[in-house]
Motif scaffolding. Structure first.
Motif, PDB file in Angstrom:
ATOM      1  N   SER A  67       6.150  -0.655  -6.527  1.00 16.69           N
ATOM      2  CA  SER A  67       5.780   0.743  -6.434  1.00 16.69           C
ATOM      3  C   SER A  67       4.453   0.908  -7.176  1.00 16.69           C
ATOM      4  O   SER A  67       4.376   0.654  -8.367  1.00 16.69           O
ATOM      5  CB  SER A  67       6.919   1.520  -7.089  1.00 16.69           C
ATOM      6  OG  SER A  67       6.602   2.842  -7.229  1.00 16.69           O
ATOM      7  N   SER A  72       5.669   2.937   3.947  1.00 14.03           N
ATOM      8  CA  SER A  72       6.982   3.492   4.266  1.00 14.03           C
ATOM      9  C   SER A  72       6.922   4.692   5.209  1.00 14.03           C
ATOM     10  O   SER A  72       7.935   5.227   5.586  1.00 14.03           O
ATOM     11  CB  SER A  72       7.689   3.865   2.964  1.00 14.03           C
ATOM     12  OG  SER A  72       6.841   4.667   2.183  1.00 14.03           O
ATOM     13  N   THR A  83       6.400  -2.002   4.636  1.00 14.77           N
ATOM     14  CA  THR A  83       5.702  -1.821   3.359  1.00 14.77           C
ATOM     15  C   THR A  83       5.096  -0.438   3.240  1.00 14.77           C
ATOM     16  O   THR A  83       5.263   0.241   2.232  1.00 14.77           O
ATOM     17  CB  THR A  83       4.627  -2.895   3.189  1.00 14.77           C
ATOM     18  OG1 THR A  83       5.263  -4.153   3.304  1.00 14.77           O
ATOM     19  CG2 THR A  83       3.948  -2.785   1.846  1.00 14.77           C
ATOM     20  N   SER A  96       4.610   2.643  -2.020  1.00  6.42           N
ATOM     21  CA  SER A  96       5.180   1.319  -1.809  1.00  6.42           C
ATOM     22  C   SER A  96       4.102   0.360  -1.315  1.00  6.42           C
ATOM     23  O   SER A  96       3.340   0.666  -0.404  1.00  6.42           O
ATOM     24  CB  SER A  96       6.364   1.460  -0.852  1.00  6.42           C
ATOM     25  OG  SER A  96       6.275   0.544   0.168  1.00  6.42           O
ATOM     26  N   LYS A 146       5.599  -7.324  -4.499  1.00 11.20           N
ATOM     27  CA  LYS A 146       5.749  -5.972  -3.982  1.00 11.20           C
ATOM     28  C   LYS A 146       6.307  -5.043  -5.036  1.00 11.20           C
ATOM     29  O   LYS A 146       6.826  -5.487  -6.056  1.00 11.20           O
ATOM     30  CB  LYS A 146       6.619  -5.963  -2.735  1.00 11.20           C
ATOM     31  CG  LYS A 146       8.068  -6.341  -2.940  1.00 11.20           C
ATOM     32  CD  LYS A 146       8.741  -6.326  -1.579  1.00 11.20           C
ATOM     33  CE  LYS A 146      10.156  -6.843  -1.616  1.00 11.20           C
ATOM     34  NZ  LYS A 146      11.117  -5.971  -2.221  1.00 11.20           N
TER      35      LYS A 146
END
Lengths: 376, 259
Positions: free
Chosen positions: B122, B242, B240, B108, B120
């Motif tokens: 993956s 994670s 952000t 992430s 933002k």
């Protein structure tokens, strides 16, 4: 030595707890390839990266087949992201007289991607050749221009707006480099503006964005990487274009920007051109690299480009008339190929000539209206 | 009667005060007595790492401890006559940094512009990270003498971030916008995106430490001290990245004994 031992233990602990662990199940759920018998395909290049279609509520994949194909009983097979599964099953027979909906589930089981597979006969429909720039539809947060076709269809223009949307800088459709304006020569017009992409654009090394409008498609995939290949020019055209006419207004931005800074001794200029080329398996699409290569390509058939002398700053609507130059390339037009839709056309407008290479003056504004393509 | 009580109270308080004064004096005397002072200079080897490594991290291609010098003043109080047990505390400047390059999958990621615009999603590809944090540090440990020239110690440390930099870039990969099935945006052809999470770093840090020192010469000690952070280096509301990241560092130093 005890100290040594201690250090060893400490490092050992670090290493042990920080081992690379087994890979997590894949979260992606894409259709990478759709396989149908080669003999039924009318067009082998299939676009798997079309944006989400809000009407279909799915990611569309269009497949064009030959006229004699029976659409009611086809069994496409799919290549998917690693570990992903698809419903209905790959290789199962479906009735494609209307779109068939598939759902891909990721290996992790957590992610799903809906697809609509549209298998249709090859479109031989003539694109409109008069462009009024009166109609837009809202997608995401930006406008997409379209022209109405004779049979209630739509011909849509492509632009770099999807790329600009990534910067998050625009809060309304009018903040985008490519937008509509009510101040047209007649009615509305296309308004293309070169804009700074802001802090985020700078962080990805794409500091400005020129307003652009073209026939073809914009591939978001390449928007931040090889940006020149993000603009894929061309739609099938079944005639021999001879002339491009229309009206423009142009105001150059105050300061030219290149290589990450402003320079004082350059003036921005816009571009209007049209390509006519032969599509081959080796060269399925002309892209932004073509103008960067001075329009040199073995596939080029004709080019219509506004003269340097005519790319002036003007506050009044100015008429332009550009002939298609066939002599430069000297490639004969084959009528069979023409009927097969193997010749592609693209009309391209940009508010900064080198905007695709991130050179231009923020604020440069090109207004375009009442464009007409003349053909034989 | 009233006066009597008053004088009694006054007398009592004078007495208690003087007794307190006396006790405090002996306490201060004992406190000041038998302290051992030391100045240690050295560097930190380690990193800010999620523990255990999350599954998003597929390969660590490069790691460099950016060996930054630090300095610490330490004082040890011996609690028994034989100087077997003691307490040690002090104050120091610790520079903890690292530089890494990793291959990640579905990591992430958020690229935040200065104007608060954000992209933002993956990320699958390479992530380069550079950290350089300067902490004001207070250790508090129990010391035990194993041999006349060898001590081990264990305890806690508390740190305050004076200056922090946590930044890097992502490149050679692709971003799935917003979700792992979102629009795919490729970063090839030398395309990079810079990120900077410096202002998301937490000010207060604490953790445990174990260490040992060896008296090489009469006034020279060699120290090895492992510090293990117990709270995330980022603010808890920073989502952000994670997974929590903990600073784990080995401090190697040379100490000069002042007394």
């Amino acid at each position: 030595m005890k100290l040594k031992e201690l250090i060893f233990i400490a490092t050992g602990l670090l290493v042990l707890t920080s081992c690379i662990r087994k890979e997590a199940p894949n979260q992606e759920a894409d259709i990478l390839r759709c396989i149908l018998p080669a003999e039924i395909l009318a067009d082998k290049s299939i676009d798997y990266s079309l944006p989400f279609d809000t009407e279909l509520k799915a990611y569309p994949i269009y497949i064009e087949v030959k006229g004699e194909t029976n659409l009611s009983n086809l069994a496409p097979q799919f290549e998917l992201s690693t570990g992903a599964t698809i419903q209905p099953a790959s290789g199962s027979y479906q009735d494609f007289t209307s779109p068939v909906y598939y759902t891909v589930t990721s290996e992790s089981g957590t992610e799903h991607r809906p697809y609509a597979i549209i298998i249709r006969y090859k479109q031989t429909e003539q694109i409109p050749t008069d462009y009024h720039f009166e109609h837009v539809e809202l997608y995401d947060n930006y406008y997409i221009f379209y022209e109405e076709t004779d049979n209630d269809g739509r011909f849509t223009w492509a632009s770099g707006n999807p790329g600009y949307a990534l910067t998050g800088k625009a809060s309304s459709p009018y903040d985008f480099p490519t937008t509509i304006s009510p101040d047209g020569y007649i009615g509305h017009c296309a308004k293309l503006t070169t804009l700074l992409t802001g802090s985020l654009g700078e962080k990805v090394g794409k500091p400005i964005a020129a307003g652009n409008l073209f026939m073809g498609k914009f591939e978001l995939l390449n928007a931040l990487g090889d940006a020149l290949s993000a603009t894929k020019f061309g739609v099938p055209f079944y005639h021999r274009p001879t002339q491009l006419t229309g009206y423009f207004k142009y105001q150059s931005g105050p300061q030219f920007y290149e290589d990450g800074k402003y320079t004082s001794n350059k003036k921005d200029t816009f571009s209007i051109y049209a390509l006519f080329y032969e599509k081959t398996n080796e060269m399925p699409f002309m892209d932004g690299h073509l103008p960067a290569n001075h329009f040199e390509s073995p596939n080029m058939v004709a080019l219509a480009q506004l003269d340097k002398a005519q790319t002036i700053e003007t506050e009044v609507w100015t008429y332009f008339e550009i002939p298609f130059d066939y002599t430069r390339y000297n490639l004969p037009v084959d009528t069979d190929k023409q009927q097969n839709g193997e010749y592609y056309l693209s009309i391209v407008f940009a508010s900064s000539k080198d905007g695709d290479e991130f050179r231009g003056a923020p604020g440069s504004t090109l207004m375009i209206d009442e464009v007409k393509l003349i053909y034989e | 009667m009233k006066r009597y009580i008053l004088s009694l109270i006054t007398g009592l308080s004078v007495w208690t005060l003087s007794a307190q004064e006396h006790r405090r004096e002996t306490f201060i005397k004992s406190l000041l007595h038998d302290w051992e002072y030391e100045v240690i200079t050295g560097f930190q080897i380690g990193g800010m790492a999620p523990i255990p490594l999350p599954r998003e991290i597929r390969e660590i291609e490069y790691y460099s401890p950016t060996l930054l010098p630090g300095i610490e003043g330490r004082m040890t109080k011996w609690l028994d006559r034989n100087k077997r047990w003691g307490m040690t505390t002090g104050i120091g400047i610790a520079n903890k940094g690292m530089s890494t390059r990793a291959q990640v999958k579905s990591y992430s990621m958020e690229i935040i512009g200065n104007d608060n615009s954000r992209l933002k999603g993956s990320w699958t590809g390479k992530v380069q990270t550079k950290v350089r944090n300067t902490y004001l540090t207070f250790p508090l440990s129990a010391v035990y003498k194993l041999r006349p020239t060898f001590h081990i110690q264990s305890g806690f440390y508390f740190s305050y971030l004076l200056k922090g930099k946590f930044h890097g870039k992502v490149y050679e990969g692709y971003l799935r916008k917003d979700t792992p099935t979102g629009d795919k945006i490729s970063f090839d052809n030398g395309a990079t995106a810079l990120y900077d999470f410096s202002d998301k770093l937490r000010r207060f840090q604490w953790g445990i430490q174990v260490g040992a020192d060896w008296q090489a010469f009469k006034q020279i000690k060699i120290h090895g001290n492992l510090t293990w952070g117990l709270n995330d280096i980022f603010h808890s509301h920073f989502q952000t990245i994670s997974f929590p990241m903990y600073p784990v560092f080995l401090h190697i130093g040379i100490g000069y004994v002042l007394k």
